[in-house]
Design a protein around this motif. Sequence first.
Motif, short mmCIF file in Angstrom:
data_model
loop_
_atom_site.label_atom_id
_atom_site.label_comp_id
_atom_site.label_asym_id
_atom_site.label_seq_id
_atom_site.Cartn_x
_atom_site.Cartn_y
_atom_site.Cartn_z
N LYS A 1 0.81 -1.22 0.00
CA LYS A 1 0.00 0.00 0.00
C LYS A 1 0.85 1.27 0.00
CE LYS A 1 -0.68 0.29 5.05
NZ LYS A 1 -1.69 0.34 6.12
N TYR A 2 2.16 1.10 0.28
CA TYR A 2 3.06 2.26 0.25
C TYR A 2 3.78 2.40 -1.11
CZ TYR A 2 2.48 1.70 5.30
OH TYR A 2 1.95 1.56 6.57
N ASN A 3 3.38 1.61 -2.09
CA ASN A 3 4.08 1.62 -3.37
C ASN A 3 4.06 2.97 -4.08
OD1 ASN A 3 4.92 -1.00 -3.11
ND2 ASN A 3 3.53 -1.87 -4.63
N ASP A 4 2.99 3.70 -3.94
CA ASP A 4 2.86 4.97 -4.66
C ASP A 4 3.00 6.18 -3.75
OD1 ASP A 4 2.34 3.60 -7.10
OD2 ASP A 4 0.24 3.31 -6.47
N ASN A 5 3.57 5.98 -2.57
CA ASN A 5 3.68 7.09 -1.62
C ASN A 5 4.74 8.08 -2.08
OD1 ASN A 5 4.88 8.38 0.99
ND2 ASN A 5 2.88 7.60 1.59
N SER A 6 4.38 9.35 -2.14
CA SER A 6 5.27 10.40 -2.65
C SER A 6 6.38 10.79 -1.68
CB SER A 6 4.45 11.64 -3.02
OG SER A 6 3.77 12.13 -1.88
N MET A 7 6.24 10.42 -0.41
CA MET A 7 7.28 10.75 0.58
C MET A 7 8.54 9.92 0.38
SD MET A 7 4.85 10.87 4.00
CE MET A 7 6.21 11.06 5.15
N ILE A 8 8.36 8.72 -0.18
CA ILE A 8 9.45 7.75 -0.25
C ILE A 8 10.36 8.03 -1.43
CG2 ILE A 8 10.02 5.30 -0.48
CD1 ILE A 8 7.28 4.71 0.84
N ASN A 9 11.65 8.17 -1.11
CA ASN A 9 12.66 8.44 -2.14
C ASN A 9 13.42 7.17 -2.52
OD1 ASN A 9 14.17 10.16 -3.84
ND2 ASN A 9 15.82 10.22 -2.33
N GLY A 10 13.51 6.23 -1.59
CA GLY A 10 14.21 4.98 -1.82
C GLY A 10 13.72 3.94 -0.85
N ALA A 11 13.81 2.66 -1.22
CA ALA A 11 13.35 1.57 -0.35
C ALA A 11 14.31 0.40 -0.45
CB ALA A 11 11.94 1.14 -0.74
N THR A 12 14.71 -0.14 0.69
CA THR A 12 15.61 -1.30 0.70
C THR A 12 15.02 -2.40 1.58
OG1 THR A 12 16.93 -0.40 2.55
CG2 THR A 12 17.67 0.11 0.30
N LEU A 13 15.12 -3.61 1.06
CA LEU A 13 14.60 -4.78 1.78
C LEU A 13 15.55 -5.16 2.90
CD1 LEU A 13 12.40 -7.04 1.78
CD2 LEU A 13 13.98 -8.37 0.35
N GLY A 14 14.98 -5.57 4.04
CA GLY A 14 15.79 -6.03 5.17
C GLY A 14 15.54 -7.50 5.45
N ALA A 15 15.42 -7.84 6.71
CA ALA A 15 15.25 -9.23 7.12
C ALA A 15 13.87 -9.75 6.74
CB ALA A 15 15.47 -9.36 8.61
N THR A 16 13.79 -11.03 6.44
CA THR A 16 12.52 -11.70 6.14
C THR A 16 12.44 -13.01 6.91
OG1 THR A 16 13.37 -12.92 4.23
CG2 THR A 16 12.51 -10.71 3.81
#
Length: 324
Positions: A305-320
């Motif tokens: 649901k955060y895929n189109d959020n304009s605040m986000i400049n970059g996203a990195t995956l962490g632990a799963t």
Amino acid sequence: MSKENEFIPKDFEFEKLVKKAKRRSMLKMVLISLSISLIVLTGLYFIGDTVMKMKMEKETSLDSTWNGIMGANIEEQGTTYNYSPISATTKTKLVKKVGGVPIPWGEQEKVFTIFGTSRLITTDGPSGSGSIEDERIPLFYQGERVIEFYHPEVNYKQIFDDRVLLNQIDDNSVVEMAFSFNKGYSIEEVNKVFKDKLAWYWVDTFSKDDIKEHNELNEEENIPRGHTISGFEAYGFQYNNHPKTEPAFNFISILEMIKSDGGNYQNEAIEIYNNITNKGKIKLEPENLKIIGVVVTGKPSDLKKYNDNSMINGATLGATTDQY
């Protein structure tokens, strides 16, 4: 000496008594010396042991306090103590909570001695492997991805967006993801958007010199990839969903305490305090903290649901990890 004196008969019994007295005196002196040495050494040992325990208690407490603001979405789970005649070792277990599931995140191990010394003996850290031609080499730790952040005022060669990976992860898993913002936001602004899945806030603790240094590192032609901030290096605080609790108060109280009496962390705390408050010109209050990123956790479908959020400049995956 006259001949008369030469023939005076020797008193062998008297000589035996003298020699016996000398032996007794020597033995007595040895026993007294050993007793005094034993008393002194025992006293020094107990003094050293007391100093060691006091130092261990203070340093362990400071380490625990500092861990409350350093390291993205990393929490302490407990500390164990192992004693030997002249030293003691502390082991502090760290975890990440991803979607409510604790994931082991290594240990911090220290050794203390009765001579008043201490040293960190944990040597493992994040690492990555790949070819110099690779566009990106993710970091791994404990077999899991390490989150990375992008500061909004630093120019990077390339900013990655791992939100595309959410489509490739089974929805029976829970994941950790770090979002870097395009600017600094207030805690209230961040809560409105990310409150449902929020785990950790990244606070802007950078000075102008820090930003300049990071920009220079990212302009280096010899470095093919961008210089990011790993989750181990980030400062911030955990999200607290209690309605009457301001989560930033813990961050502020820790910084104030370490700034006043923080041992090895004091200089770093003073620097962070000065960067946030512009050397005391701004009050250290929750509303004056700039949040430049967050860590969110949940199922892949929850985070989409955060895929189109304009605040986000970059996203990195962490632990799963598996949800169950």
